[in-house]
Design a protein around this motif. Structure first.
Motif, short mmCIF file in Angstrom:
data_model
loop_
_atom_site.label_atom_id
_atom_site.label_comp_id
_atom_site.label_asym_id
_atom_site.label_seq_id
_atom_site.Cartn_x
_atom_site.Cartn_y
_atom_site.Cartn_z
N HIS A 183 0.83 -1.21 0.00
CA HIS A 183 0.00 0.00 0.00
C HIS A 183 0.86 1.26 0.00
CE1 HIS A 183 -4.12 -1.53 0.38
NE2 HIS A 183 -3.62 -2.51 1.11
N ARG A 184 1.98 1.22 0.71
CA ARG A 184 2.87 2.39 0.73
C ARG A 184 3.41 2.67 -0.67
NH1 ARG A 184 8.10 2.60 0.52
NH2 ARG A 184 8.48 0.43 1.17
N GLU A 185 3.90 1.63 -1.34
CA GLU A 185 4.46 1.83 -2.68
C GLU A 185 3.40 2.25 -3.68
OE1 GLU A 185 6.36 -1.92 -3.38
OE2 GLU A 185 8.20 -1.37 -2.28
N GLU A 186 2.20 1.71 -3.58
CA GLU A 186 1.12 2.10 -4.48
C GLU A 186 0.73 3.56 -4.28
OE1 GLU A 186 -2.07 -0.60 -3.81
OE2 GLU A 186 -1.18 -2.21 -5.03
N SER A 187 0.92 4.06 -3.04
CA SER A 187 0.60 5.46 -2.75
C SER A 187 1.75 6.39 -3.07
CB SER A 187 0.22 5.60 -1.27
OG SER A 187 -0.93 4.83 -0.96
N GLY A 188 2.90 5.82 -3.45
CA GLY A 188 4.03 6.63 -3.86
C GLY A 188 4.86 7.20 -2.73
N PHE A 189 4.77 6.61 -1.54
CA PHE A 189 5.55 7.09 -0.40
C PHE A 189 6.82 6.25 -0.22
CE2 PHE A 189 1.29 8.48 1.09
CZ PHE A 189 1.56 9.82 1.31
N THR A 190 7.90 6.90 0.12
CA THR A 190 9.06 6.17 0.61
C THR A 190 8.82 5.85 2.08
OG1 THR A 190 10.24 8.14 1.38
CG2 THR A 190 10.57 7.48 -0.94
N GLN A 191 9.68 5.01 2.66
CA GLN A 191 9.54 4.70 4.08
C GLN A 191 9.71 5.96 4.93
OE1 GLN A 191 12.45 1.60 4.71
NE2 GLN A 191 11.07 -0.03 3.99
N VAL A 192 10.66 6.80 4.54
CA VAL A 192 10.90 8.04 5.29
C VAL A 192 9.69 8.96 5.20
CG1 VAL A 192 12.30 10.13 5.40
CG2 VAL A 192 13.41 7.90 5.05
N GLU A 193 9.11 9.09 4.01
CA GLU A 193 7.95 9.97 3.83
C GLU A 193 6.74 9.48 4.62
OE1 GLU A 193 8.95 11.57 -0.71
OE2 GLU A 193 7.76 9.73 -0.40
N LEU A 194 6.50 8.16 4.61
CA LEU A 194 5.37 7.65 5.38
C LEU A 194 5.63 7.81 6.87
CD1 LEU A 194 2.66 6.22 5.60
CD2 LEU A 194 3.87 4.02 5.45
N GLY A 195 6.88 7.54 7.28
CA GLY A 195 7.22 7.70 8.69
C GLY A 195 6.96 9.11 9.18
N ALA A 196 7.30 10.10 8.36
CA ALA A 196 7.08 11.50 8.74
C ALA A 196 5.59 11.79 8.91
CB ALA A 196 7.68 12.43 7.68
N ARG A 197 4.76 11.15 8.10
CA ARG A 197 3.31 11.39 8.17
C ARG A 197 2.69 10.75 9.42
NH1 ARG A 197 0.60 12.81 3.37
NH2 ARG A 197 2.06 13.90 1.98
N VAL A 198 3.27 9.64 9.87
CA VAL A 198 2.66 8.93 11.01
C VAL A 198 3.49 9.07 12.28
CG1 VAL A 198 1.51 7.29 9.48
CG2 VAL A 198 3.74 6.70 10.43
N PHE A 199 4.48 9.99 12.25
CA PHE A 199 5.26 10.38 13.42
C PHE A 199 6.16 9.26 13.96
CE2 PHE A 199 1.16 12.71 13.59
CZ PHE A 199 1.64 13.94 13.16
N VAL A 200 6.73 8.48 13.05
CA VAL A 200 7.80 7.54 13.42
C VAL A 200 8.89 7.70 12.37
CG1 VAL A 200 6.21 5.90 14.50
CG2 VAL A 200 6.86 5.59 12.10
N SER A 201 10.03 7.08 12.60
CA SER A 201 11.12 7.19 11.64
C SER A 201 10.89 6.27 10.44
CB SER A 201 12.45 6.83 12.29
OG SER A 201 12.49 5.44 12.58
N GLY A 202 11.57 6.58 9.35
CA GLY A 202 11.52 5.70 8.19
C GLY A 202 12.05 4.32 8.51
N GLY A 203 13.04 4.27 9.40
CA GLY A 203 13.58 2.98 9.81
C GLY A 203 12.53 2.12 10.51
N TYR A 204 11.67 2.77 11.30
CA TYR A 204 10.60 2.03 11.96
C TYR A 204 9.64 1.44 10.94
CZ TYR A 204 10.95 2.48 17.02
OH TYR A 204 11.30 2.33 18.33
N ILE A 205 9.30 2.23 9.92
CA ILE A 205 8.41 1.72 8.87
C ILE A 205 9.04 0.48 8.24
CG2 ILE A 205 7.35 2.21 6.64
CD1 ILE A 205 5.99 3.66 8.93
#
Length: 277
Positions: free
Chosen positions: A20-42
């Motif tokens: 779902h993340r890739e289909e939405s065009g988010f990197t792990q870092v970008e999604l992490g920023a949106r949900v208030f965790v690090s990209g590494g956590y994602i």
């Protein structure tokens, strides 16, 4: 749910998150920023290395517009995982046991805990947890106590160190009700309980919780627990040694008849303390 299938379910959660993340065009870092965790956590969620909290699963749903799928998966997985992974197998065996022998050096055994006492214990170990998470833990703890209400309940013989009586978990009022509950279980002959007094001095399993389970058609098993860890032991020679240690503790403890007045006296002391505060 067995540990293997539970891990597979979390891996499915991670696979769906990545898709779902890739289909939405988010990197792990970008999604992490949106949900208030690090990209590494994602990345760790996607690899099933770490499990997200409920609020994170909800924010992932909001960000990826997945109509609550990750919250629903989280709830299903958590519901199936009532207990911590290191304890889940022991909890399954507990329901099959015909006899349970336990030594409690520091806290009231889970099978005898009241809701208030359990809540105080879980809050002490999870001071920043949400009320919802604490309630899930309490529910799991209280669900276990049902085996003592069954007509086919196991023989339950417990040795409790005097430390358990003197540590005011939850405060005087909570302790008074907890000790009243234990006394009631003893009077109802639901549990056979002995107190190990301070005067007994050193003993073979000092400071170590032990829990021996016997079964109708399987060899006995011992469960021991430490800080955020637990072990099931079924090697015959080791189980025999641990059973001998338990027998030594039981021999050093007060009789059930002498233990009951001690518990009732401690409950009354806590009651007086609660009423005067």
């Amino acid at each position: 749910m067995a540990n293997g299938s539970r891990q597979a379910a979390w891996e499915f959660f991670g696979t769906e998150l990545r898709r779902h993340r890739e289909e939405s065009g988010f990197t792990q870092v970008e999604l992490g920023a949106r949900v208030f965790v690090s990209g590494g956590y994602i990345g760790q969620f996607e690899q099933a290395i770490r499990k997200p909290q409920l609020d994170v699963a909800r924010r992932i749903d909001e960000t990826l517009r997945t109509d609550g799928i990750f919250e629903r998966m989280w709830r299903k997985l958590i519901k199936e995982q009532t207990y911590t992974e290191y304890f889940s197998h022991a909890a399954e065996l507990e329901r099959l046991a015909t006899e349970i022998y336990e030594y409690a050096p520091a806290v009231v055994p889970g099978l005898m805990q009241t809701r208030e006492y359990a809540r105080a214990m879980f809050l002490a170990g999870n001071p920043l947890a949400t009320d919802e998470y604490i309630e899930e833990l309490i529910k799991g703890r209280l669900d276990r106590t049902r085996i003592l209400k069954d007509a086919t309940r196991p023989v339950y013989w417990v040795v409790v160190h005097e430390t358990v009586l003197r540590a005011p978990v939850g405060g005087p009022a909570v302790m008074a009700r907890q000790l009243d509950h234990i006394a009631a279980l003893m009077r109802q002959r639901t549990v056979l309980l002995q107190m190990l007094p301070f005067s007994a001095g050193a003993h073979p399993a000092m400071g170590k919780m032990m829990w021996l389970m016997e079964f109708e058609d399987a060899p006995p098993t011992v469960y021991t627990e430490g800080m955020l860890s637990g072990s099931l032991l079924d090697e015959p020679a080791l189980v025999k040694r641990i059973r001998a240690s338990y027998d030594h503790i039981r021999a050093a403890a007060l009789s059930p008849e002498a233990s009951l007045p001690l518990i009732e006296s401690a409950a009354e002391d806590y009651r007086r303390c609660a009423s005067s505060s």
